[in-house]
Design a protein around this motif. Sequence first.
Motif, mmCIF file in Angstrom:
data_model
loop_
_atom_site.group_PDB
_atom_site.id
_atom_site.type_symbol
_atom_site.label_atom_id
_atom_site.label_comp_id
_atom_site.label_asym_id
_atom_site.label_seq_id
_atom_site.Cartn_x
_atom_site.Cartn_y
_atom_site.Cartn_z
ATOM 1 N N UNK A 204 0.814 -1.201 0.000
ATOM 2 C CA UNK A 204 0.000 0.000 0.000
ATOM 3 C C UNK A 204 0.854 1.260 0.000
ATOM 4 N N UNK A 205 2.040 1.170 0.573
ATOM 5 C CA UNK A 205 2.919 2.332 0.601
ATOM 6 C C UNK A 205 3.638 2.488 -0.733
ATOM 7 N N UNK A 206 4.034 3.712 -1.071
ATOM 8 C CA UNK A 206 4.743 3.922 -2.339
ATOM 9 C C UNK A 206 6.038 3.117 -2.408
ATOM 10 N N UNK A 207 6.396 2.701 -3.601
ATOM 11 C CA UNK A 207 7.692 2.061 -3.834
ATOM 12 C C UNK A 207 8.472 2.995 -4.750
ATOM 13 N N UNK A 208 9.288 3.836 -4.156
ATOM 14 C CA UNK A 208 9.962 4.895 -4.902
ATOM 15 C C UNK A 208 10.884 4.351 -5.974
ATOM 16 N N UNK A 209 11.563 3.254 -5.688
ATOM 17 C CA UNK A 209 12.513 2.701 -6.656
ATOM 18 C C UNK A 209 11.830 2.282 -7.948
ATOM 19 N N UNK A 210 10.579 1.888 -7.856
ATOM 20 C CA UNK A 210 9.837 1.442 -9.033
ATOM 21 C C UNK A 210 8.905 2.517 -9.568
ATOM 22 N N UNK A 211 8.814 3.631 -8.850
ATOM 23 C CA UNK A 211 7.914 4.698 -9.275
ATOM 24 C C UNK A 211 6.452 4.406 -8.972
ATOM 25 N N UNK A 212 6.184 3.438 -8.078
ATOM 26 C CA UNK A 212 4.809 3.087 -7.748
ATOM 27 C C UNK A 212 4.236 4.082 -6.737
ATOM 28 N N UNK A 213 3.063 4.613 -6.990
ATOM 29 C CA UNK A 213 2.436 5.506 -6.016
ATOM 30 C C UNK A 213 1.823 4.702 -4.871
ATOM 31 N N UNK A 214 1.453 5.393 -3.810
ATOM 32 C CA UNK A 214 0.767 4.732 -2.711
ATOM 33 C C UNK A 214 -0.661 4.382 -3.093
#
Length: 794
Positions: A612-622
């Motif tokens: 549910x939290x953002x994954x910055x390395x992959x550019x995934x939003x929360x």
Amino acid sequence: MATKLYFLICSTFLFHFTIASRNSPSALTITQNPNFNTTVRNYTHVCHPDRFSDLGLDIKEFAYAIRRFKCDVRVKDLIDRMTLTKNRGNWETTRMGFRESDSQCTWWSEALHGVSNVGQSGSIATYFDDVVPGATSFPTPILTTASFNQSLWKKIGQAVSTEARAMYNLGHAGLTFWSPNINVVRDPRWGRALETPGEDPYVVGEYAVNYVRGLQDVEGTENTTDLNSRPLKVAACCKHYAAYDVDNWLGVDRYHFDARVTEQDMKETFLRPFEMCVKEGDVTSVMCSYNRVNGIPTCSDPKLLKDTIRGEWDLHGYIVSDCDSIQVILDDHKWLDDEPEDAVAQALKAGNSVKMGKVKEAEIDKALKNLYIVLMRLGFFDGSPQFENLSKSHVCSDEHIELATEAARQGIVLLKNDNGTLPLSTKNIKTMAVVGPHANATDAMIGNYAGIPCQYTSPIDGFSKYAKVIYKTGCGDVLCKNESLIYPAVKAAKKADATILVVGLDLTVEAESLDRTDLLLPGYQTQLIQQVATESNGPVILVIMSAGGVDITFAKNNSNIQSILWAGYPGEEGGIGIADVVFGKHAPSGKLPLTWHENDYVDMLPMTSMPLRPIDDLGYPGRTYKFFNGSTVYPFGYGLSYTNFTYKLLSSTKSLHVKLTKFQHCRDLDYTDGSYKPDCPAISIDDLKCGDDDHRVKLELEVKNEGKRDGNEVVMVYWSPPSGIVEAPIVELIGFKRVWVGKGQSQKVDFEFDACKSLGIVDYRGYNLMPSGGGKLVTGDGLLEIPLHIKFER
């Protein structure tokens, strides 16, 4: 003796003894039993004294049949009389007062938003015919939840269980219902969003508790101390446990999907509604889901089932697998290369696995005990006199139909209302164009698991009560693949004093086993809306029927579209509910239980990414409002009114001082660079004496209606944790109340929060912690922020 396997497998859940006529509880019919030399009559309940006397048996010799004994004592006696083998089954079941030949497996019924005829194939537990032609179909849960009205949720549950009990008396329903669906909507593409209470785990849990209490509670016995003997009206089932929210997305289906979930997300989001359902709702059943969680099929996971549901939460009831989950474990998950007996043993602790040494017979006894105690509580063995008067007149009653209408009214959300266009006035509006693929909706309004409704009031029927209606479809159906019907709709809009566009989605777009790939309106619907709005003679009101959010940014920004309403799937009376809101008979007060994302959100991450939290390395939003900080079409909790409410703080708890003992130790938390880190960042909530006054946070607000119309306001209170804590929610809803405020009047609204339940965070290790520092309570659409400081002291 009766065979244990027969009753465990066939009655997982409810074996059914034939009752000749439930219309007249005293009626008995006589049949000949070929396996026993006597005539046997069919009775109103299993432990009817005449059953035993007709068999030449003394009921006093059968402890399971004596009502004054506790349920667990009775059930033990019953199970002790059973064997694993079936070689003497028919004769011995008759000696027990049972007839195995009359047993039917009628344990699967559904009551998601009304009594449904979806259920067990072959021997259908719930059905409609000339005797009972239909049952009240309430709005689907996603719209009912938008009312944020706990008392309404419970009242609907009570109405549904009344109709269920009446149908049971008529021989048309069982007593065990696989409802509600309390999975959190993690991703806006999920096809089953219509069945759920939305994206917030606390709201989902509150809905579960109230709906389950409505289904199960018998008036006057809600607070029975012995929960294994607490009477039940019907038995509910909270499903699908756990981390289930992928049905069929780009070739990934629920039968094969392995949900890779952190302990943090599991505890904080996916398990919380189920914990509330069991602990606070006292639900009698939990259903495990098809998917795997971290490699293990949920129906085979002892940590999820035995340790958590039974051990930690103390379920008073049974765990059931979702339909053919055992076969899915075997054929689709290919779990541990199991043989059929292994799969059954791992999931239900039953079957031929006993002879093969894979499971102890005592495990079967435990499973049977869980089943039969619920049967006892339902009155299946002894009858339920308080419900025997329920009959056909209690199904589709005027009271229930009006409740369905009111539920639609309360859930509808006003998303846009430029220049106070709504409500419309009958003085000014004599002719209306009602156009769009849902303008004459009937089946679409009731969604899935709906059965047969009592009646339908479509949108054109609803608006016909207020003005003359010109109806044009504009689209052949929701998929709207042909633009040839748009022009007649445009012509109708040119002639009318006002135009209502009723568009959206249906089960061909979002449904069980069907996830979405985008967040747009299908086909030519957008073109229909734009062309009609451009040419309309009068104001244009756009009504969206859907469960999941739709990117209607184009309509939000179009000045030719003055008002927008979201109507979910509003149930059998949805048409009058929508019309009543448009013409002001009912002022809208619903709030969105889901974030409405822009369509590019789905291009940012795959649906199969579980965090549910953002994954910055992959550019995934929360995901969900708690962790997504980007732009939206409409945020979670959004909803306008025909009036204007203001908030004023009257009093609040300014700080929370927690005295620590030598046995309570500080826990570390990660902070962002440059953030202030307290000397004692957090403590374990398990180490606190929760529930006492030292851990209470109080808040008193004044809500004033500054407008010229009476109205309801949903007061929502969020907690924003101390700043700088890595992976903490941005905000989290911790309380809500729906209040009525007359025009020009004020209403005091009090909240009291248990800090242990409301102010905690779950860290990456899965610990439930209370952080120290300066957080804040947020309410009034974010306009009112109340500081709250948490301090730990030795």
